[in-house]
Design a protein around this motif. Structure first.
Motif, mmCIF file in Angstrom:
data_model
loop_
_atom_site.group_PDB
_atom_site.id
_atom_site.type_symbol
_atom_site.label_atom_id
_atom_site.label_comp_id
_atom_site.label_asym_id
_atom_site.label_seq_id
_atom_site.Cartn_x
_atom_site.Cartn_y
_atom_site.Cartn_z
ATOM 1 N N THR A 1 -13.366 -35.778 -14.814
ATOM 2 C CA THR A 1 -14.489 -36.417 -14.119
ATOM 3 C C THR A 1 -14.541 -35.957 -12.661
ATOM 4 O OG1 THR A 1 -13.186 -38.364 -13.538
ATOM 5 C CG2 THR A 1 -14.408 -38.465 -15.593
ATOM 6 N N ALA A 2 -13.375 -35.823 -12.053
ATOM 7 C CA ALA A 2 -13.370 -35.330 -10.669
ATOM 8 C C ALA A 2 -14.022 -33.957 -10.601
ATOM 9 C CB ALA A 2 -11.940 -35.257 -10.147
ATOM 10 N N MET A 3 -13.725 -33.117 -11.581
ATOM 11 C CA MET A 3 -14.282 -31.768 -11.568
ATOM 12 C C MET A 3 -15.801 -31.815 -11.674
ATOM 13 S SD MET A 3 -11.633 -29.176 -13.463
ATOM 14 C CE MET A 3 -11.936 -29.717 -15.114
ATOM 15 N N THR A 4 -16.296 -32.611 -12.595
ATOM 16 C CA THR A 4 -17.755 -32.637 -12.735
ATOM 17 C C THR A 4 -18.397 -33.321 -11.536
ATOM 18 O OG1 THR A 4 -17.640 -34.652 -14.047
ATOM 19 C CG2 THR A 4 -17.676 -32.589 -15.249
ATOM 20 N N GLU A 5 -17.754 -34.345 -11.011
ATOM 21 C CA GLU A 5 -18.336 -35.009 -9.851
ATOM 22 C C GLU A 5 -18.500 -34.065 -8.664
ATOM 23 O OE1 GLU A 5 -16.625 -39.453 -10.746
ATOM 24 O OE2 GLU A 5 -16.299 -38.603 -8.756
ATOM 25 N N LEU A 6 -17.528 -33.194 -8.502
ATOM 26 C CA LEU A 6 -17.598 -32.274 -7.371
ATOM 27 C C LEU A 6 -18.317 -30.975 -7.734
ATOM 28 C CD1 LEU A 6 -14.043 -32.658 -5.813
ATOM 29 C CD2 LEU A 6 -16.169 -33.793 -5.173
ATOM 30 N N GLY A 7 -18.609 -30.791 -8.998
ATOM 31 C CA GLY A 7 -19.229 -29.535 -9.402
ATOM 32 C C GLY A 7 -18.294 -28.355 -9.213
ATOM 33 N N TYR A 8 -17.055 -28.584 -9.582
ATOM 34 C CA TYR A 8 -16.046 -27.548 -9.362
ATOM 35 C C TYR A 8 -16.192 -26.370 -10.321
ATOM 36 C CZ TYR A 8 -11.523 -25.246 -9.677
ATOM 37 O OH TYR A 8 -10.532 -24.313 -9.736
ATOM 38 N N ARG A 9 -16.070 -25.171 -9.784
ATOM 39 C CA ARG A 9 -16.019 -23.964 -10.615
ATOM 40 C C ARG A 9 -14.834 -23.131 -10.160
ATOM 41 N NH1 ARG A 9 -21.792 -22.196 -8.987
ATOM 42 N NH2 ARG A 9 -20.881 -20.151 -9.165
ATOM 43 N N PRO A 10 -13.945 -22.812 -11.069
ATOM 44 C CA PRO A 10 -12.748 -22.076 -10.655
ATOM 45 C C PRO A 10 -13.103 -20.716 -10.053
ATOM 46 C CG PRO A 10 -12.894 -22.210 -13.041
ATOM 47 C CD PRO A 10 -13.956 -23.108 -12.490
ATOM 48 N N HIS A 11 -12.311 -20.293 -9.136
ATOM 49 C CA HIS A 11 -12.495 -19.042 -8.423
ATOM 50 C C HIS A 11 -11.788 -17.945 -9.223
ATOM 51 C CE1 HIS A 11 -12.014 -16.074 -5.280
ATOM 52 N NE2 HIS A 11 -12.711 -16.804 -4.444
ATOM 53 N N ALA A 12 -12.609 -17.116 -9.868
ATOM 54 C CA ALA A 12 -12.040 -16.156 -10.816
ATOM 55 C C ALA A 12 -11.084 -15.176 -10.159
ATOM 56 C CB ALA A 12 -13.159 -15.400 -11.519
ATOM 57 N N ALA A 13 -11.409 -14.745 -8.970
ATOM 58 C CA ALA A 13 -10.542 -13.772 -8.306
ATOM 59 C C ALA A 13 -9.163 -14.383 -8.068
ATOM 60 C CB ALA A 13 -11.162 -13.320 -6.993
ATOM 61 N N ALA A 14 -9.155 -15.625 -7.652
ATOM 62 C CA ALA A 14 -7.877 -16.286 -7.390
ATOM 63 C C ALA A 14 -7.079 -16.453 -8.682
ATOM 64 C CB ALA A 14 -8.121 -17.644 -6.745
ATOM 65 N N ARG A 15 -7.778 -16.782 -9.745
ATOM 66 C CA ARG A 15 -7.079 -16.902 -11.022
ATOM 67 C C ARG A 15 -6.465 -15.566 -11.399
ATOM 68 N NH1 ARG A 15 -10.734 -20.298 -15.252
ATOM 69 N NH2 ARG A 15 -8.845 -21.485 -15.620
ATOM 70 N N GLY A 16 -7.220 -14.519 -11.111
ATOM 71 C CA GLY A 16 -6.763 -13.195 -11.484
ATOM 72 C C GLY A 16 -5.465 -12.806 -10.807
ATOM 73 N N MET A 17 -5.164 -13.438 -9.702
ATOM 74 C CA MET A 17 -3.948 -13.071 -8.993
ATOM 75 C C MET A 17 -2.712 -13.441 -9.788
ATOM 76 S SD MET A 17 -4.392 -12.744 -5.209
ATOM 77 C CE MET A 17 -2.938 -11.895 -5.646
ATOM 78 N N ARG A 18 -2.781 -14.548 -10.489
ATOM 79 C CA ARG A 18 -1.612 -14.942 -11.271
ATOM 80 C C ARG A 18 -1.883 -14.867 -12.771
ATOM 81 N NH1 ARG A 18 3.147 -17.627 -9.256
ATOM 82 N NH2 ARG A 18 3.642 -15.856 -10.514
ATOM 83 N N GLY A 19 -2.935 -15.503 -13.215
ATOM 84 C CA GLY A 19 -3.144 -15.594 -14.657
ATOM 85 C C GLY A 19 -4.321 -14.787 -15.129
ATOM 86 N N ARG A 20 -5.100 -15.376 -15.978
ATOM 87 C CA ARG A 20 -6.248 -14.714 -16.568
ATOM 88 C C ARG A 20 -7.452 -14.728 -15.652
ATOM 89 N NH1 ARG A 20 -6.214 -17.076 -21.795
ATOM 90 N NH2 ARG A 20 -4.182 -16.725 -22.727
ATOM 91 N N THR A 21 -8.398 -13.843 -15.944
ATOM 92 C CA THR A 21 -9.676 -13.910 -15.242
ATOM 93 C C THR A 21 -10.766 -14.377 -16.196
ATOM 94 O OG1 THR A 21 -10.208 -11.631 -15.772
ATOM 95 C CG2 THR A 21 -9.069 -12.020 -13.723
ATOM 96 N N TYR A 22 -10.429 -14.502 -17.463
ATOM 97 C CA TYR A 22 -11.406 -14.896 -18.472
ATOM 98 C C TYR A 22 -12.620 -13.967 -18.469
ATOM 99 C CZ TYR A 22 -8.476 -18.965 -18.835
ATOM 100 O OH TYR A 22 -7.398 -19.772 -19.031
ATOM 101 N N THR A 23 -12.317 -12.702 -18.339
ATOM 102 C CA THR A 23 -13.373 -11.702 -18.335
ATOM 103 C C THR A 23 -13.034 -10.606 -19.336
ATOM 104 O OG1 THR A 23 -13.591 -12.078 -15.961
ATOM 105 C CG2 THR A 23 -14.729 -10.172 -16.874
ATOM 106 N N ILE A 24 -14.011 -10.240 -20.130
ATOM 107 C CA ILE A 24 -13.844 -9.139 -21.079
ATOM 108 C C ILE A 24 -14.765 -8.011 -20.638
ATOM 109 C CG2 ILE A 24 -14.189 -8.419 -23.475
ATOM 110 C CD1 ILE A 24 -11.912 -10.398 -23.090
ATOM 111 N N GLY A 25 -14.224 -6.821 -20.542
ATOM 112 C CA GLY A 25 -15.028 -5.682 -20.129
ATOM 113 C C GLY A 25 -15.421 -4.822 -21.318
ATOM 114 N N VAL A 26 -16.647 -4.358 -21.301
ATOM 115 C CA VAL A 26 -17.105 -3.459 -22.364
ATOM 116 C C VAL A 26 -17.548 -2.150 -21.733
ATOM 117 C CG1 VAL A 26 -18.781 -3.110 -24.203
ATOM 118 C CG2 VAL A 26 -17.888 -5.399 -23.763
ATOM 119 N N LEU A 27 -16.997 -1.069 -22.210
ATOM 120 C CA LEU A 27 -17.402 0.241 -21.700
ATOM 121 C C LEU A 27 -18.327 0.915 -22.684
ATOM 122 C CD1 LEU A 27 -16.666 2.605 -19.545
ATOM 123 C CD2 LEU A 27 -15.587 3.583 -21.556
ATOM 124 N N LEU A 28 -19.450 1.406 -22.191
ATOM 125 C CA LEU A 28 -20.302 2.224 -23.047
ATOM 126 C C LEU A 28 -20.895 3.342 -22.217
ATOM 127 C CD1 LEU A 28 -23.021 0.783 -22.002
ATOM 128 C CD2 LEU A 28 -22.695 -0.706 -23.934
#
Lengths: 349, 349
Positions: free
Chosen positions: A49-76
């Motif tokens: 609820t705190a997350m939705t109340e504040l409209g929080y969105r994780p910072h992907a770059a920061a996540r990428g420093m330690r864990g996943r970025t939740y990004t899939i790349g496609v090359l064509l």
DNA sequence: GTTCGGATGGAGAACGTTCTACACGCCCCT
DNA sequence: AGGGGCGTGTAGAACGTTCTCCATCCGAAC
């Protein structure tokens, strides 16, 4: 105040804000986000609820420093081959309910540019990569795959480090040859991309296609009539190949190509030479892209189920990303012939 | 040892490694990379050789935490509209010698999905965004643009916070109507996408197109003959529109569409109804995509110079990203009519 | 009433950059 | 000789997460 470009730095809501607002630690918030082990339902609730109340969105770059970025790349290589759109649809379909984002790198045909794009995807800490018929040297792909889970679409070479999704291109070529022979054709030419040998791939789709074609011609006792012409998979490539084949001496009565877009280039060449399809020459594409079925086109083609290939690739990739599988695997699709109006019995010479 | 998946953690070369190897501080290396002020030629040299010797590649996620990510995001709704490929070519062309990487988000037609994609691009700290005719509410785009430099392609609405690149769609529609009238047509219908009013864009390309069409019809004294039909810009959308228009009572002798792909859907519908193009009905597309010029298609269309639009958008975006401009601006392209075989004099009824 | 152990929450160190401050040395000017 | 400025380099604090311990609590087993 209106267009205040310094407001670019207006604070983002961070995990710390959420933690403070919920009266817990940042570690707890992090756990909730990743739904990691050791979180009570009450904590879940509070943090969410705190997350939705504040409209929080994780910072992907920061996540990428330690864990996943939740990004899939496609090359064509280029956006104009509609087959890729089918594959992409499949990938999106498979991933749309997950939290992964798909980002596409359209690198062009050059091996260097493709390599650069692959590297920048790795540097951006993408969690997994789907490479559609990469033109980069095999070694480059292998070393990438050692760092980031990778699925290669198209190339038949198997590897211990990456997964593969391929179409039985040799079978597809066989289907076409059978169809054409049954219509009465004997002089059947193949137009395919030059399989880049230097890149050290042993079995690119082009090579598999040519193999299947040659074996089928042999099977029908037409080995002497076989002819392979190389051309880029683009309208221009097909056009050049068409002019060469159709204005030459021993002119084929049917042409099979490795891509619909190239078939249409041949169509244009035939048109310019005053020949009509399928009366003067039969034409077959590959991939059964949307253009093949367009009313004025009606191109006989081979369907590769690009959508399914994409969905499969995505599923395999996520398995790897999430560590649910550690052995490499390969999926092979069976192609299907779609007969339309661009093929018919050969005209009497 | 072979497929050792734990080698996923094989150390990357970091800025610290480079600094140590060159015998300088990490700050110095950082300066060299960003070619910031205050670096002697000797330092430059030393650091650069150290970087190449170690094969250093900066970690984009880490850069994103403080500074730039050197990534430009492009949003488009689907990969099948070849016009987007032209735009992309222009963007790539403009950026290929820079250190920016272009990543594409193909979000589909849904406003929600597009919004999600835009947000994930922002969350990935992309330096700038190119949004091609976004279907998300205008407010969403504006708030994005306040955080990340943004160029909107297509929508005519001006804004203080983002730049725009548009085509004079109203002029384009006028060109088409003039052409058709000069051939003798009077019953000219327009098939365009339903401009999503709810999204609060005042002048989407569709609206501008319809405006131009109506004004041109008026100018020719044909206001009474004007008819606008809404359809999605896809093969199916065009097909449905074609069936509706061509099997209805007062049948148009010419149809103008807002996208080539939709024109081809109409082509298919005409085909099914036993009508031929251009004898029974003239057909005009928009965007002059590659399919329009295909031999069997030969569709009269309006060229928007997508490549130039893309290149312009990229240039404008980089100016903003690098802070060389702080006022918003808009560039307008002039369309050009390309006449092919899908238009002709109306048949005698 | 101890002890053990599992479940839950938190402290704090990474992660690889950028960026702000500042230190140092040198030259030029009074 | 003293100061001011400029040009060059460095220290060290961010940045927003994840992740590895570690502390605490509570109930069960002895």
């Amino acid at each position: 105040m209106a267009a205040d470009s310094s407001s670019r730095n207006s604070k983002r809501v961070t995990i710390t804000d959420v933690a403070r607002h919920a009266g817990v630690s940042t570690a707890a918030v992090s756990k909730v986000m990743r739904n990691a082990y050791g979180v009570s339902p009450a904590m879940q609730e509070r943090v969410r609820t705190a997350m939705t109340e504040l409209g929080y969105r994780p910072h992907a770059a920061a996540r990428g420093m330690r864990g996943r970025t939740y990004t899939i790349g496609v090359l064509l290589d280029n956006l104009r081959n509609a087959f890729f759109a089918d594959v992409l649809d499949g990938i999106h379909e498979e991933l749309e309910d997950s939290e992964y984002t798909v980002l596409i790198g359209a690198a062009g045909f050059g091996a260097d540019e493709q390599a650069r794009t692959i590297r920048s995807m790795v540097d951006r800490q993408m969690d997994g990569l789907v490479l559609i018929a990469p033109g980069t040297p095999r070694a480059e792909v292998l070393s990438t795959a050692e760092v980031t889970p990778t699925v290669v679409i198209g190339h038949h070479d198997v590897s211990e480090v990456h997964d593969s999704v391929v179409d039985a291109d040799d079978v597809g070529a066989g289907l076409v040859v059978d169809h054409l022979v049954s219509l009465g054709h004997r002089d059947i030419a193949l137009v395919s991309a030059a399989g880049s040998r230097t890149a050290r791939w042993q079995r690119t789709p082009e090579i598999a296609l040519a193999d299947g074609y040659l074996r089928a011609m042999e099977r029908h006792g037409l080995a002497g009539h076989a002819r392979v012409h190389h051309a880029a998979y683009s309208d221009e490539g097909g056009h050049a190949a068409g002019l060469a084949l159709l204005s030459g001496g021993r002119r084929p009565t049917a042409i099979l190509t490795g891509a619909d877009v190239a078939a249409l280039g041949i169509y244009r060449a035939a048109d310019e030479l005053g020949m009509s399809i399928p009366d003067d020459v039969s034409l077959v594409g590959y991939n059964n892209t949307a253009i093949a079925s367009l009313a004025p086109v009606q191109l006989t083609s081979v369907d590769q189920a690009g959508r399914t290939m994409g969905a499969t690739a995505a599923r395999m990739l996520i398995e790897r990303v999430e560590g649910r599988r550690d052995r490499s695997m390969r999926t092979t699709m069976t192609p299907r012939l779609v007969v339309r109006r661009s093929t018919g019995a050969p005209g009497v010479p």
